[in-house]
Design an enzyme around this catalytic site. Structure first.
Site, short mmCIF file in Angstrom:
data_model
loop_
_atom_site.label_atom_id
_atom_site.label_comp_id
_atom_site.label_asym_id
_atom_site.label_seq_id
_atom_site.Cartn_x
_atom_site.Cartn_y
_atom_site.Cartn_z
CG ASN A 283 -2.87 -2.23 7.96
OD1 ASN A 283 -2.41 -2.36 6.06
ND2 ASN A 283 -3.64 -3.45 8.29
CG HIS B 244 -5.20 -6.52 1.18
ND1 HIS B 244 -6.00 -6.21 1.76
CD2 HIS B 244 -6.01 -7.33 0.05
CE1 HIS B 244 -7.00 -7.00 1.47
NE2 HIS B 244 -7.08 -7.48 0.24
CE LYS C 202 -2.66 -1.92 3.61
NZ LYS C 202 -4.35 -1.42 4.22
CE1 TYR D 119 -9.15 -2.90 1.69
CE2 TYR D 119 -8.83 -0.85 0.58
CZ TYR D 119 -8.31 -1.93 1.04
OH TYR D 119 -6.50 -2.15 2.01
CD GLU E 59 -8.86 -9.40 -1.80
OE1 GLU E 59 -7.82 -9.48 -2.07
OE2 GLU E 59 -10.06 -9.94 -0.65
P1 CMP Z 1 -6.32 -4.35 5.09
O1 CMP Z 1 -5.97 -5.40 5.18
O2 CMP Z 1 -5.36 -3.30 3.31
O3 CMP Z 1 -8.21 -4.44 4.78
C1 CMP Z 1 -8.92 -3.73 5.17
C2 CMP Z 1 -8.22 -2.24 5.53
O4 CMP Z 1 -8.90 -0.98 6.16
C3 CMP Z 1 -6.73 -2.81 6.75
O5 CMP Z 1 -5.90 -3.09 6.44
C4 CMP Z 1 -6.81 -1.29 6.96
O6 CMP Z 1 -5.66 -0.53 6.10
C5 CMP Z 1 -7.71 -1.02 7.26
N1 CMP Z 1 -8.51 -0.74 8.32
C6 CMP Z 1 -8.79 -1.92 9.09
N2 CMP Z 1 -9.51 -2.06 10.43
C7 CMP Z 1 -9.92 -0.09 10.90
C8 CMP Z 1 -9.54 0.91 11.68
N3 CMP Z 1 -10.72 0.19 12.34
N4 CMP Z 1 -9.75 2.08 11.41
C9 CMP Z 1 -8.61 2.30 10.52
N5 CMP Z 1 -8.11 1.16 10.12
C10 CMP Z 1 -8.34 0.62 9.46
#
Ligand code: CMP
Length: 155
Positions: free
Chosen positions: A113, A116, A10, A50, A127
């Site tokens: 984070n 994904h 990301k 998403y 996806e």
């Molecule tokens: P990802 O694994 O890409 O799947 C959904 C994404 O939403 C996740 O990683 C984070 O980047 C984001 N995400 C999930 N939960 C939260 C949260 N509580 N607050 C903000 N971002 C979130």
């Protein structure tokens, strides 16, 4: 037996120059990259990818984040690739992710984070279809295959 997972590096991963280190982990594990591209995720693409999160309170911030810079999209293939990649990536929140995982080692954020990874074979298929056409996938048999796994594939 062989599975595929969609992996996104990301915008924070690209901006923090962690792309090479993260890809190296998958390569070193023995997983194969069978497709890769650098893209600017649009709001429309973000909503498709998403789809399950669009109504959640954190979605507006997630869309701003994922469209905020270049993303690398890849398809990773290997035995039980979905679970293996998820384990290597770690828990969603970088503060909770185990050491040794990508998020545990490099992230202190729930949203930012870095990576994904698909959460199941069905979502992986969906996806992958969001990011790649079938003719953009390049499956191959690695020449070092005999040194990656025993001939009876489960050993
Ligand atoms: P990802 O694994 O890409 O799947 C959904 C994404 O939403 C996740 O990683 C984070 O980047 C984001 N995400 C999930 N939960 C939260 C949260 N509580 N607050 C903000 N971002 C979130």
């Amino acid at each position: 037996m062989l599975e595929r997972s969609l992996v996104l590096l990301k915008p924070d991963c690209v901006q923090r120059r962690l792309v090479g280190r993260v890809i190296s982990r998958f390569e070193e594990k023995g997983l194969k990259i069978i497709a890769v591209k650098l893209i600017a995720v649009t709001p429309e693409l973000a909503r498709r990818h998403y789809a399950e999160h669009v109504e959640k309170p954190f979605y507006p911030g997630l869309e701003t984040y994922i469209t905020g810079g270049p993303t690398i999209a890849m398809v990773v293939e290997g035995p039980q690739a979905v679970a293996v990649v998820r384990k290597m990536v770690g828990a969603t929140n970088g503060l909770e992710a185990a050491s040794g995982t990508v998020r545990g080692d490099f992230s202190t954020s729930n949203q930012m984070n870095l990576v994904h990874a698909s959460d199941g074979p069905e979502s992986a298929a969906r996806e992958i279809g969001v990011f790649f056409r079938e003719d953009e996938l390049c499956p191959y048999v690695p020449t070092i295959r005999p040194w990656l796994r025993a001939p009876d594939a489960d050993a």
